[in-house]
Design a protein around this motif. Structure first.
Motif, PDB file in Angstrom:
ATOM      1  N   TYR A 133      41.844  65.210 -35.188  1.00  0.00           N
ATOM      2  CA  TYR A 133      41.263  64.349 -36.209  1.00  0.00           C
ATOM      3  C   TYR A 133      41.990  63.013 -36.232  1.00  0.00           C
ATOM      4  CZ  TYR A 133      45.046  65.435 -39.513  1.00  0.00           C
ATOM      5  OH  TYR A 133      46.263  65.573 -40.119  1.00  0.00           O
ATOM      6  N   LEU A 134      41.241  61.989 -36.593  1.00  0.00           N
ATOM      7  CA  LEU A 134      41.807  60.653 -36.712  1.00  0.00           C
ATOM      8  C   LEU A 134      42.579  60.554 -38.013  1.00  0.00           C
ATOM      9  CD1 LEU A 134      38.784  58.507 -35.513  1.00  0.00           C
ATOM     10  CD2 LEU A 134      40.862  59.034 -34.245  1.00  0.00           C
ATOM     11  N   PHE A 135      43.700  59.849 -37.967  1.00  0.00           N
ATOM     12  CA  PHE A 135      44.544  59.704 -39.151  1.00  0.00           C
ATOM     13  C   PHE A 135      44.546  58.243 -39.581  1.00  0.00           C
ATOM     14  CE2 PHE A 135      48.637  58.996 -41.245  1.00  0.00           C
ATOM     15  CZ  PHE A 135      48.539  59.937 -42.253  1.00  0.00           C
ATOM     16  N   VAL A 140      45.471  58.598 -46.987  1.00  0.00           N
ATOM     17  CA  VAL A 140      46.204  59.841 -46.773  1.00  0.00           C
ATOM     18  C   VAL A 140      45.581  61.013 -47.526  1.00  0.00           C
ATOM     19  CG1 VAL A 140      48.437  60.983 -47.053  1.00  0.00           C
ATOM     20  CG2 VAL A 140      48.346  58.611 -46.297  1.00  0.00           C
ATOM     21  N   LEU A 141      45.109  60.786 -48.746  1.00  0.00           N
ATOM     22  CA  LEU A 141      44.554  61.871 -49.551  1.00  0.00           C
ATOM     23  C   LEU A 141      43.332  62.506 -48.890  1.00  0.00           C
ATOM     24  CD1 LEU A 141      44.812  63.508 -52.113  1.00  0.00           C
ATOM     25  CD2 LEU A 141      43.409  61.808 -53.274  1.00  0.00           C
ATOM     26  N   SER A 142      42.397  61.688 -48.447  1.00  0.00           N
ATOM     27  CA  SER A 142      41.202  62.263 -47.828  1.00  0.00           C
ATOM     28  C   SER A 142      41.522  62.884 -46.477  1.00  0.00           C
ATOM     29  CB  SER A 142      40.095  61.217 -47.684  1.00  0.00           C
ATOM     30  OG  SER A 142      40.414  60.278 -46.684  1.00  0.00           O
ATOM     31  N   LYS A 143      42.508  62.343 -45.780  1.00  0.00           N
ATOM     32  CA  LYS A 143      42.889  62.918 -44.484  1.00  0.00           C
ATOM     33  C   LYS A 143      43.585  64.263 -44.659  1.00  0.00           C
ATOM     34  CE  LYS A 143      40.948  60.096 -41.857  1.00  0.00           C
ATOM     35  NZ  LYS A 143      39.852  60.532 -41.010  1.00  0.00           N
ATOM     36  N   SER A 144      44.360  64.422 -45.734  1.00  0.00           N
ATOM     37  CA  SER A 144      44.980  65.727 -45.973  1.00  0.00           C
ATOM     38  C   SER A 144      43.904  66.745 -46.365  1.00  0.00           C
ATOM     39  CB  SER A 144      46.067  65.641 -47.037  1.00  0.00           C
ATOM     40  OG  SER A 144      45.523  65.327 -48.293  1.00  0.00           O
ATOM     41  N   THR A 145      42.889  66.310 -47.067  1.00  0.00           N
ATOM     42  CA  THR A 145      41.762  67.182 -47.394  1.00  0.00           C
ATOM     43  C   THR A 145      41.011  67.571 -46.122  1.00  0.00           C
ATOM     44  OG1 THR A 145      41.547  66.105 -49.546  1.00  0.00           O
ATOM     45  CG2 THR A 145      39.661  67.381 -48.789  1.00  0.00           C
ATOM     46  N   GLU A 146      40.828  66.603 -45.231  1.00  0.00           N
ATOM     47  CA  GLU A 146      40.166  66.887 -43.956  1.00  0.00           C
ATOM     48  C   GLU A 146      40.984  67.866 -43.124  1.00  0.00           C
ATOM     49  OE1 GLU A 146      38.623  64.604 -39.902  1.00  0.00           O
ATOM     50  OE2 GLU A 146      39.535  63.428 -41.499  1.00  0.00           O
ATOM     51  N   GLU A 147      42.300  67.686 -43.119  1.00  0.00           N
ATOM     52  CA  GLU A 147      43.169  68.602 -42.366  1.00  0.00           C
ATOM     53  C   GLU A 147      43.072  70.020 -42.909  1.00  0.00           C
ATOM     54  OE1 GLU A 147      47.881  69.379 -41.526  1.00  0.00           O
ATOM     55  OE2 GLU A 147      47.210  67.292 -41.671  1.00  0.00           O
ATOM     56  N   ALA A 149      40.559  71.338 -44.509  1.00  0.00           N
ATOM     57  CA  ALA A 149      39.235  71.865 -44.154  1.00  0.00           C
ATOM     58  C   ALA A 149      39.204  72.315 -42.693  1.00  0.00           C
ATOM     59  CB  ALA A 149      38.166  70.811 -44.412  1.00  0.00           C
ATOM     60  N   LEU A 150      39.829  71.560 -41.811  1.00  0.00           N
ATOM     61  CA  LEU A 150      39.895  71.951 -40.397  1.00  0.00           C
ATOM     62  C   LEU A 150      40.693  73.237 -40.225  1.00  0.00           C
ATOM     63  CD1 LEU A 150      40.460  68.492 -38.672  1.00  0.00           C
ATOM     64  CD2 LEU A 150      38.443  69.953 -38.470  1.00  0.00           C
ATOM     65  N   ARG A 151      41.792  73.351 -40.941  1.00  0.00           N
ATOM     66  CA  ARG A 151      42.607  74.578 -40.867  1.00  0.00           C
ATOM     67  C   ARG A 151      41.820  75.794 -41.380  1.00  0.00           C
ATOM     68  NH1 ARG A 151      47.579  73.880 -39.198  1.00  0.00           N
ATOM     69  NH2 ARG A 151      48.661  71.906 -39.488  1.00  0.00           N
ATOM     70  N   ARG A 152      41.078  75.604 -42.461  1.00  0.00           N
ATOM     71  CA  ARG A 152      40.253  76.688 -43.016  1.00  0.00           C
ATOM     72  C   ARG A 152      39.191  77.110 -41.998  1.00  0.00           C
ATOM     73  NH1 ARG A 152      39.448  74.431 -47.568  1.00  0.00           N
ATOM     74  NH2 ARG A 152      37.634  73.246 -46.899  1.00  0.00           N
TER      75      ARG A 152
END
Length: 171
Positions: A133-135, A140-147, A149-152
């Protein structure tokens, strides 16, 4: 005009029925419809942290597939040994400014299955998934949410792959 519409409707219905028969004949079944072998009816999970999200997802999936997850290995018909369950994040690329541009997430899940007598039913199976994923340091907040979601999604995919490997015991 009315008769051609009726003919088309019957043709579509006939094709649909034919397609359904063809899919069922080749062994196709819907995702999530897992048929586990009888020796997996009572399964004990050994070696995993019971509070780990992947282990919890695995327990839910085994239960949904008809197995009973037991805490006492003496009452189990099979023991699923978790050999490795690890995940990390690594830098995939950096910008010319030296800041991170892209991360790669990876998750490894390795397990094997033995029967109550200790005989190996399924040799060690290593499953590994990666996602990129692009960082953006400004978001940072939305990227941590994206991370997360990817882990889930990776956990869900690993559990599905593990169940498919377990399903192979019933064949």
């Amino acid at each position: 005009m009315h008769t051609s519409f009726g003919y088309t409707r019957y043709l579509v219905a006939g094709l649909t029925v034919t397609l359904l028969f063809a899919l069922s004949a080749c062994g196709f079944h819907l995702r999530g419809d897992v048929q586990l072998a009888p020796q997996l009816s009572k399964i004990h999970i050994q070696g995993g942290n019971p509070y780990d999200p992947l282990v919890r997802d695995l327990i839910r999936a085994l239960t949904a597939a008809g197995s009973t997850v037991v805490t006492d290995p003496q009452s189990a018909t099979a023991i699923l040994q978790i050999l490795d369950n690890s995940g990390k994040r690594r830098v995939l690329s950096v910008r010319s400014t030296g800041k991170v541009q892209e991360y790669e997430l990876y998750q490894t899940f390795e397990f094997r299955v033995r029967d109550a007598a200790g005989r190996e039913l399924l040799a060690a199976q290593q499953l590994e998934l990666t996602r990129e994923y692009l960082f953006d340091a400004d978001d940072v907040l939305s990227k941590s949410t994206e991370e997360e979601a990817l882990r889930r999604d990776m956990r869900r995919d690993l559990v599905r792959l593990a169940l498919l490997r377990l399903e192979s015991l019933s064949r």
